[in-house]
Write a protein that holds these residues in place. Structure first.
Motif, short mmCIF file in Angstrom:
data_model
loop_
_atom_site.label_atom_id
_atom_site.label_comp_id
_atom_site.label_asym_id
_atom_site.label_seq_id
_atom_site.Cartn_x
_atom_site.Cartn_y
_atom_site.Cartn_z
N TRP A 109 0.80 -1.14 0.04
CA TRP A 109 0.13 0.00 -0.11
C TRP A 109 0.87 1.35 0.04
O TRP A 109 1.96 1.27 0.64
CB TRP A 109 -0.94 -0.02 1.17
CG TRP A 109 -1.83 -1.19 1.23
CD1 TRP A 109 -1.98 -2.31 2.16
CD2 TRP A 109 -3.02 -1.58 0.55
NE1 TRP A 109 -2.82 -3.28 1.82
CE2 TRP A 109 -3.68 -2.75 0.89
CE3 TRP A 109 -3.51 -0.88 -0.85
CZ2 TRP A 109 -4.35 -3.40 0.16
CZ3 TRP A 109 -4.64 -1.64 -1.34
CH2 TRP A 109 -5.10 -2.60 -0.99
N ASP A 112 -3.64 6.60 2.24
CA ASP A 112 -4.71 6.30 2.63
C ASP A 112 -5.72 7.48 2.20
O ASP A 112 -6.75 7.79 2.77
CB ASP A 112 -4.70 6.25 4.26
CG ASP A 112 -4.43 7.85 4.58
OD1 ASP A 112 -3.83 8.66 4.07
OD2 ASP A 112 -4.00 7.67 6.01
N ASP A 113 -5.57 7.72 0.64
CA ASP A 113 -6.52 8.62 0.02
C ASP A 113 -7.82 7.94 -0.15
O ASP A 113 -8.99 8.37 -0.28
CB ASP A 113 -6.24 9.34 -1.28
CG ASP A 113 -4.81 10.24 -1.09
OD1 ASP A 113 -4.70 10.58 0.32
OD2 ASP A 113 -4.11 10.55 -1.79
N TYR A 115 -9.56 3.87 0.85
CA TYR A 115 -9.64 2.44 1.74
C TYR A 115 -10.09 1.58 0.91
O TYR A 115 -11.35 1.68 0.25
CB TYR A 115 -10.52 2.80 3.16
CG TYR A 115 -9.54 3.36 3.84
CD1 TYR A 115 -8.24 2.99 4.39
CD2 TYR A 115 -10.02 4.37 4.75
CE1 TYR A 115 -7.46 3.55 5.38
CE2 TYR A 115 -9.44 5.10 5.91
CZ TYR A 115 -8.11 4.63 6.14
OH TYR A 115 -7.45 5.37 7.04
N LYS A 143 -3.22 6.60 -4.06
CA LYS A 143 -2.61 6.30 -2.92
C LYS A 143 -3.72 5.48 -1.77
O LYS A 143 -4.80 6.28 -1.53
CB LYS A 143 -2.19 7.35 -2.27
CG LYS A 143 -1.06 8.01 -2.81
CD LYS A 143 -0.59 9.41 -2.17
CE LYS A 143 0.86 9.96 -3.02
NZ LYS A 143 1.23 11.08 -2.29
N ALA A 144 -3.57 4.23 -1.69
CA ALA A 144 -4.87 3.46 -1.06
C ALA A 144 -4.28 2.38 0.14
O ALA A 144 -2.86 2.34 0.10
CB ALA A 144 -5.46 2.74 -2.09
N SER A 145 -5.05 2.25 0.96
CA SER A 145 -4.52 1.12 2.01
C SER A 145 -5.77 0.38 2.38
O SER A 145 -6.82 0.92 1.90
CB SER A 145 -3.87 1.85 3.18
OG SER A 145 -4.95 2.75 3.73
N GLU A 146 -5.72 -0.79 3.32
CA GLU A 146 -6.54 -1.41 3.50
C GLU A 146 -7.52 -0.94 4.61
O GLU A 146 -6.96 -0.16 5.50
CB GLU A 146 -6.14 -2.78 3.98
CG GLU A 146 -7.28 -4.07 4.34
CD GLU A 146 -6.62 -5.41 4.93
OE1 GLU A 146 -5.90 -5.99 4.04
OE2 GLU A 146 -6.68 -5.62 6.15
N LEU A 147 -8.68 -0.80 4.49
CA LEU A 147 -9.75 -0.45 5.50
C LEU A 147 -9.53 -0.95 6.89
O LEU A 147 -9.59 -2.06 7.15
CB LEU A 147 -11.16 -0.63 4.95
CG LEU A 147 -12.31 -0.29 6.15
CD1 LEU A 147 -12.21 1.45 5.95
CD2 LEU A 147 -13.67 -0.59 5.58
N PRO A 148 -9.34 -0.12 7.71
CA PRO A 148 -8.94 -0.36 9.02
C PRO A 148 -10.07 -1.34 9.78
O PRO A 148 -11.32 -0.67 9.69
CB PRO A 148 -8.58 0.76 9.92
CG PRO A 148 -8.04 1.66 8.69
CD PRO A 148 -8.99 1.41 7.66
N ALA A 178 -13.39 4.44 8.13
CA ALA A 178 -12.84 5.19 6.78
C ALA A 178 -12.91 6.62 7.31
O ALA A 178 -11.99 7.06 6.32
CB ALA A 178 -14.00 4.84 5.66
N ARG A 181 -13.17 9.00 4.21
CA ARG A 181 -12.74 8.53 2.91
C ARG A 181 -13.53 7.61 2.32
O ARG A 181 -14.26 6.70 2.74
CB ARG A 181 -11.32 7.97 3.04
CG ARG A 181 -10.37 9.01 3.54
CD ARG A 181 -9.01 8.24 4.10
NE ARG A 181 -7.88 9.06 4.24
CZ ARG A 181 -8.04 9.48 5.42
NH1 ARG A 181 -8.86 9.37 6.65
NH2 ARG A 181 -6.84 10.43 5.90
#
Length: 330
Positions: A109, A112-113, A115, A143-148, A178, A181
């Motif tokens: 990743w 965190d723009d 999720y 720019k992404a990441s896994e949803l917490p 999120a 986001r």
């Protein structure tokens, strides 16, 4: 009545709307293969629900009621089981399998723009699809990441024993995680329920189509059988355009249902899908469940998930090493 929830509490209300036109029966792939009978269930015969695959064709065809909601609620009543222990332990609807890709190919990743909500099938059975999705997004400049703290979206049958409010709490909890986001879902079932709960989310097919100018083109055209999945039939034309933008050639097949895990109709439905794909080099799916079904079919056509195809076009083929059926990257 809102179509948001699979509820037991309003079955009579849904059923009383039925005008017995039979449209649900005419479009049901399970009924055509000797499986469930949605019209009989709408008329009150709960015994006719077995082998419903949850495709939603019945509700797309019906202007007056929502047979899919009735079918899934009745299915839940018939199995009458508590929520699984694995959900209580992990938040996923099924056990998380110890697969090599989980350690060998973790998703990379970049921010965190946006999720990403992988969903239970990806998280538990096909983690390499999340890695390919992360690669595709990274190469697209997203720019992404896994949803917490993501859990199951509460779509599977087992959650029919819970109240509407209990299921909604899980979805709204993910929306809070999120933090304003947008959520990108890899599973159309997830996006269906999240959207109906008023949550800002988008399925990958819609996302790719909206960002079609960021997609690369493959050097060699590939003939593709397009299978968006039951919950994304309405996105089939968007998926066609995405695949063409990637330099591939859709063969023009009519999308259908993979049969999911039905004991009775899964085999004839999958044979139908394989026949439809006979002129293609590969099958491209927009549904992780479909991916697991196609990739497990003996001597079946090679299959890739739509985000894998994007990663392939960018030159990243690492996820293909975890397929059962080899995929040519010519």
């Amino acid at each position: 009545m809102d179509r948001t929830y699979r509820t037991r509490d309003h079955l009579d209300e849904f059923r009383n709307r039925c005008v017995e036109c039979g449209s649900c029966r005419e479009v049901c792939p399970s009924y055509k293969n000797g499986g469930c009978d949605p019209l009989a269930v709408m008329m009150g015969d709960n015994s006719k629900v077995w082998d419903c695959v949850g495709c939603g064709n019945c509700s797309r065809a019906c202007e007056f009621t929502d047979p899919k909601t009735v079918m899934l609620a009745v299915y839940s009543i018939n199995i009458d089981r508590p929520v699984s222990q694995c959900f209580r332990d992990t938040g996923m609807s099924r056990p998380i399998e110890d697969l090599p890709a989980r350690k060998e190919l973790p998703p990379e990743w970049t921010g965190d723009d946006l999720y990403v909500m992988p969903g239970c099938i990806v998280n538990c059975l096909a983690p390499h699809l999340e890695s390919a999705s992360a690669s595709a997004l990274r190469n697209m400049g997203v720019k992404a990441s896994e949803l917490p703290g993501h859990t199951c979206c509460m779509y599977p049958i087992q959650f029919g024993v819970m109240t509407d409010a209990e299921r909604e709490d899980y979805r709204q909890g993910m929306a809070r995680n999120a933090d304003g986001r947008r959520i990108l879902t890899l599973c159309a079932g997830c996006s269906e329920l999240m959207e109906r709960s008023g949550i800002d989310c988008e399925h990958v097919i819609q996302f790719l189509h909206r960002n079609i100018d960021r997609l690369p083109r493959m050097d060699s055209p590939i003939k593709v059988s397009v299978e968006p999945g039951c919950s994304s039939f309405e996105r089939a034309s968007l998926m066609d355009e995405v695949i063409r933008a990637l330099g591939c050639e859709p063969i023009g097949n009519e999308p259908g249902c993979c049969g999911k895990a039905s004991r009775k109709v899964a085999e004839p439905l999958m044979k139908e899908r394989q026949k439809a794909a006979e002129d293609a080099d590969i099958i491209v799916v927009g549904c992780p469940m479909c991916y697991t079904r196609y990739d497990a079919w003996p001597e079946g056509k090679p299959v890739v998930y739509i985000m894998e195809l994007v990663a392939m076009a960018f030159g990243d083929t690492r996820s293909l090493g975890y397929h059962r059926i080899p995929v040519s990257t010519r």
